[in-house]
Motif scaffolding. Structure first.
Motif, short mmCIF file in Angstrom:
data_model
loop_
_atom_site.label_atom_id
_atom_site.label_comp_id
_atom_site.label_asym_id
_atom_site.label_seq_id
_atom_site.Cartn_x
_atom_site.Cartn_y
_atom_site.Cartn_z
N ALA A 182 46.56 74.18 53.98
CA ALA A 182 46.83 73.14 53.06
C ALA A 182 45.93 71.95 53.50
O ALA A 182 45.30 71.00 52.79
N TRP A 183 45.96 71.87 55.02
CA TRP A 183 45.03 70.78 55.49
C TRP A 183 43.72 70.97 55.12
O TRP A 183 43.09 70.00 54.95
N SER A 184 43.27 72.14 55.26
CA SER A 184 41.78 72.45 55.04
C SER A 184 41.45 72.06 53.34
O SER A 184 40.14 71.99 53.03
N ALA A 185 42.62 72.39 52.63
CA ALA A 185 42.13 72.00 51.30
C ALA A 185 42.42 70.44 50.87
O ALA A 185 42.28 70.08 49.90
N ASN A 186 42.87 69.53 51.96
CA ASN A 186 43.33 68.29 51.57
C ASN A 186 44.40 68.21 50.46
O ASN A 186 44.39 67.16 49.77
N PHE A 187 45.36 69.07 50.49
CA PHE A 187 46.57 68.97 49.68
C PHE A 187 47.62 68.03 50.47
O PHE A 187 48.57 68.90 51.35
N GLU A 201 51.32 68.90 49.87
CA GLU A 201 51.68 70.18 50.55
C GLU A 201 51.82 70.10 51.95
O GLU A 201 52.83 70.56 52.42
N MET A 202 50.91 69.39 52.81
CA MET A 202 51.12 69.25 54.07
C MET A 202 52.18 68.64 54.60
O MET A 202 53.06 68.87 55.54
N ASN A 203 52.76 67.49 53.72
CA ASN A 203 53.89 66.78 54.00
C ASN A 203 55.32 67.40 53.86
O ASN A 203 56.02 67.51 54.49
N THR A 204 54.93 68.31 52.53
CA THR A 204 56.13 69.22 52.54
C THR A 204 56.47 70.25 53.65
O THR A 204 57.67 70.30 53.89
N VAL A 205 55.37 70.60 54.48
CA VAL A 205 55.29 71.53 55.32
C VAL A 205 56.23 70.76 56.44
O VAL A 205 57.23 71.23 57.09
N GLY A 263 51.90 66.53 43.53
CA GLY A 263 53.02 65.72 43.28
C GLY A 263 54.36 66.42 42.91
O GLY A 263 55.47 66.47 43.41
N LEU A 264 53.95 67.02 41.86
CA LEU A 264 55.11 67.67 40.97
C LEU A 264 55.39 68.75 42.06
O LEU A 264 56.60 69.07 42.05
N THR A 265 54.57 69.75 42.25
CA THR A 265 55.06 71.02 43.24
C THR A 265 55.91 70.40 44.22
O THR A 265 56.66 70.99 44.85
#
Length: 227
Positions: free
Chosen positions: A79-84, A87-91, A159-161
């Motif tokens: 997720a970091w490499s995709a700049n999401f 998702e990163m914060n979710t992990v 954000g929704l996911t």
């Protein structure tokens, strides 16, 4: 019961033939996706560990948390490499702590199931559903604004996911079968989010099929528990 017997009971007992077949197919699909587009071996590891985790969750096996931990560490870097950012914060703030919290929350609520052990499942009340819907809607609006401020990619969908993941993970830890309805919605959205990464959208496609089975199986587990 010694450790070898416990491991054998946890990983080898209580499996139906079709469960073994679909787990094998899902893992092979991840390997095939990596061979076709070898852009990230971490994505393949994340995909395989994620599939093992969710299949074990659908069966109500506590060993899902081991593979969930592997998934969380590898998925963070993907997720970091995709700049999401969502998702990163979710992990960091959901997946990682959930593996430890969930293990201890499940540990004392297991039941015998076809020679193995499965979790004792619960069902949401009407009040629980109302709380879930309101909290998800408000949380999504606030988190999307935060992601836009931080400069994230695909902020609305991301954000929704993220908020659905938080809600579903909480229901999972608390052993509610309705978690699977949220996972189904999340998997459909995540397929769209990761449309350009074969290993990831194959993983979420497998998750979607597993979520449908998970709801079915957890409904049976809830009935066993008298819900």
């Amino acid at each position: 019961m010694n450790w070898s017997e416990r491991l054998k009971r946890e990983f080898l007992s209580g499996w139906k033939p079709f469960e073994v077949i679909w787990l094998t197919l899902f893992v092979l699909a991840q390997i095939w996706a990596y061979i076709q587009a070898p852009d990230s071996w971490l994505a393949m590891i994340s995909g395989i560990s994620g599939i093992l985790c969710v299949v074990l969750v659908s069966k109500g096996k506590i060993s899902n948390y081991l593979f969930g931990l592997i998934f969380a560490y590898t998925y963070f870097y993907v997720a970091w490499s995709a700049n999401f950012l969502g998702e990163m914060n979710t992990v960091l703030y959901v997946y990682l702590p959930s593996q430890f919290i969930g293990y201890f929350m499940w540990k004392n609520h297991m039941q015998n199931d076809h020679g193995g052990a499965s979790v004792v499942a619960k069902a949401l009340s009407a009040k629980g559903w109302a709380t879930l819907i309101i909290a998800t809607a408000v949380g999504t609006l606030l988190f999307v604004q935060a992601l836009r401020t931080a400069g994230g990619s695909s902020t609305g969908l991301d954000g929704l996911t993220t908020v659905i993941t938080v809600a579903a993970q909480l229901l999972m830890i608390l052993r509610y079968r309705e978690q699977w309805l949220l996972w189904i919605a999340l998997n459909v959205l995540s397929i769209a989010l990761w449309a350009e990464t074969p290993a990831m959208y194959l993983m979420y496609g497998a998750y979607l099929l597993n979520s449908l089975y998970g709801f079915y199986n957890w409904s049976k587990l809830a009935k066993q528990a008298g819900v």
